[in-house]
Design a protein around this motif. Structure first.
Motif, short mmCIF file in Angstrom:
data_model
loop_
_atom_site.label_atom_id
_atom_site.label_comp_id
_atom_site.label_asym_id
_atom_site.label_seq_id
_atom_site.Cartn_x
_atom_site.Cartn_y
_atom_site.Cartn_z
N GLU A 275 0.86 -1.18 0.00
CA GLU A 275 0.00 0.00 0.00
C GLU A 275 0.89 1.23 0.00
O GLU A 275 1.83 1.32 0.80
CB GLU A 275 -0.89 -0.01 1.25
CG GLU A 275 -1.88 1.14 1.30
CD GLU A 275 -2.73 1.11 2.57
OE1 GLU A 275 -3.29 2.16 2.91
OE2 GLU A 275 -2.80 0.04 3.21
N ILE A 277 2.06 4.79 0.84
CA ILE A 277 1.83 5.78 1.91
C ILE A 277 2.23 7.14 1.36
O ILE A 277 3.36 7.33 0.89
CB ILE A 277 2.67 5.44 3.16
CG1 ILE A 277 2.30 4.04 3.67
CG2 ILE A 277 2.46 6.48 4.25
CD1 ILE A 277 3.23 3.52 4.74
N HIS A 286 -3.33 15.41 2.37
CA HIS A 286 -2.27 14.99 1.46
C HIS A 286 -1.54 16.21 0.87
O HIS A 286 -2.18 17.19 0.46
CB HIS A 286 -2.83 14.14 0.31
CG HIS A 286 -3.20 12.76 0.75
ND1 HIS A 286 -4.48 12.28 0.71
CD2 HIS A 286 -2.44 11.75 1.25
CE1 HIS A 286 -4.51 11.03 1.17
NE2 HIS A 286 -3.29 10.69 1.50
N TYR A 299 6.20 2.71 1.37
CA TYR A 299 5.24 1.66 1.07
C TYR A 299 5.06 0.75 2.28
O TYR A 299 6.00 0.49 3.01
CB TYR A 299 5.72 0.81 -0.12
CG TYR A 299 5.96 1.61 -1.39
CD1 TYR A 299 4.91 1.93 -2.24
CD2 TYR A 299 7.24 2.04 -1.72
CE1 TYR A 299 5.12 2.66 -3.40
CE2 TYR A 299 7.46 2.77 -2.89
CZ TYR A 299 6.39 3.07 -3.72
OH TYR A 299 6.61 3.79 -4.86
N GLN A 300 3.81 0.28 2.46
CA GLN A 300 3.54 -0.69 3.52
C GLN A 300 3.21 -2.02 2.85
O GLN A 300 2.23 -2.14 2.12
CB GLN A 300 2.35 -0.22 4.38
CG GLN A 300 2.08 -1.12 5.57
CD GLN A 300 0.99 -0.55 6.48
OE1 GLN A 300 0.68 0.62 6.41
NE2 GLN A 300 0.42 -1.39 7.32
#
Length: 339
Positions: A275, A277, A286, A299-300
């Motif tokens: 996902e 980030i 954002h 990124y996760q």
């Protein structure tokens, strides 16, 4: 080296440049892997390290043909032509595909990295304590990079020059993504989005005969940033090539084992199931770049569920492996023809 290169080989060299340029722009993917697998990595490094004191003497003395021949100019010019064309065409298409088909694009890249590991390891016969240690250290370095937290943006020109030197590692060190390193340094958007857009706008203005941009402080600042970044990139490219040329000549198998480790470690960065980030401000909103796009922070990663989408992604991983095997076949065939 240059005169024996047939027309078909030149066309394929431009295509390889297109592939390198596209790979260099994608965070997590290294253009150096393309060079390595396609069989022209050592010629690339050798050609770059010929940009030295002797080359500059030939250039400043007006001996352009000798300079061109000495630096393997035909090879480098075709390769860099492909990279430049890629930056304004193929890489734009890649940006679109990542937005629309993110999982499948990352799956293809993941497969290409797996194929690259197979390509490098299958003929490697020099395993011993030293090369195994180099492999482990390279892998740890590659994995560690993917878990670092990104810094904040910094447009200090000295730091921008340093970013140029470091980011070019993606071209010279297979497994290290210059774009991902720029994300970690906090300057991906500044150097690969905002400053490039400023250059595009400037070129369009100049073609229209509009020179009002010289009074635009932000535009001038971005052009300075891009100029310093480019200078840093050229400096890094030449410097790294000299270092790599030396260690490839004197410590070839240790270097290859380390590069293999870098590439194994980079699998963490290009893991398809992740996902994105995005950067947010203190209020949780954002932050957008100059084109209105959200800015990637990191990124996760997660393990996928076994469903139809996952099976399609696995098919794309297989496609990525096949692409690398195809490049390997072409590189081997090219070397056989030259022999």
């Amino acid at each position: 080296m240059q005169s024996s290169r047939p027309l078909k080989d030149r066309i394929f060299l431009v295509i390889k440049g297109l592939a390198m340029g596209a790979a260099n722009k994608v965070p997590g993917v290294s253009g150096g892997v393309v060079a390595f697998v396609a069989g022209f990595y050592e010629e690339f490094i050798y050609s770059l390290q010929r940009i030295n004191k002797t080359a500059f003497k030939l250039l400043f003395n007006g001996r352009i043909k000798s300079f061109y021949r000495y630096t393997n100019g035909k090879f480098l010019s075709l390769l860099f032509l492909g990279m430049m064309v890629s930056y304004f065409s193929v890489s734009k298409l890649l940006d679109y595909l990542i937005i629309q088909y993110e999982l499948y694009v990352w799956s293809t890249f993941f497969g290409m990295i797996l194929g690259s590991i197979y390509y490098i390891s299958k003929d490697f016969k020099e395993w011993n304590k030293t090369t195994l240690t180099a492999l482990i250290l390279g892998t740890i370095a590659g994995i560690s990079v993917s878990f670092l937290d990104p810094a904040t943006e910094n447009d200090n020109l000295l730091f921008v020059f340093f970013c140029g030197i470091i980011s070019v590692s993606g071209m010279t060190l297979p497994g290290f993504s210059g774009s991902f390193i720029l994300i970690l340094l906090g300057n991906y958007v500044l150097l690969l989005v905002d400053s490039v857009n400023a250059l595009n706008d400037t070129i369009i203005d100049m073609l229209k005969g509009n020179f009002e941009f010289i009074h635009n402080a932000y535009r001038i600042r971005m052009l300075k940033v891009l100029g310093v970044f480019t200078l840093g990139s050229v400096t890094g490219l030449v410097t790294f090539s000299h270092i790599l040329s030396y260690i490839l000549k004197n410590y070839k198998f240790i270097t290859l084992a380390t590069i293999m480790g870098f590439i194994i470690g980079s699998l963490g960065v290009v893991w398809p199931w992740k996902e994105t980030i995005y950067k947010t401000d203190s209020e949780g909103l954002h932050i957008l770049d100059s084109t209105g796009k959200q800015i990637v922070a990191n990124y996760q990663r997660y393990l996928p569920e076994m469903n139809a989408q996952t099976y399609i992604a696995i098919a794309y991983i297989a496609l990525g492996i096949l692409i690398v095997l195809g490049l390997e076949w072409y590189g081997k065939r090219t070397r056989q023809i030259k022999v």
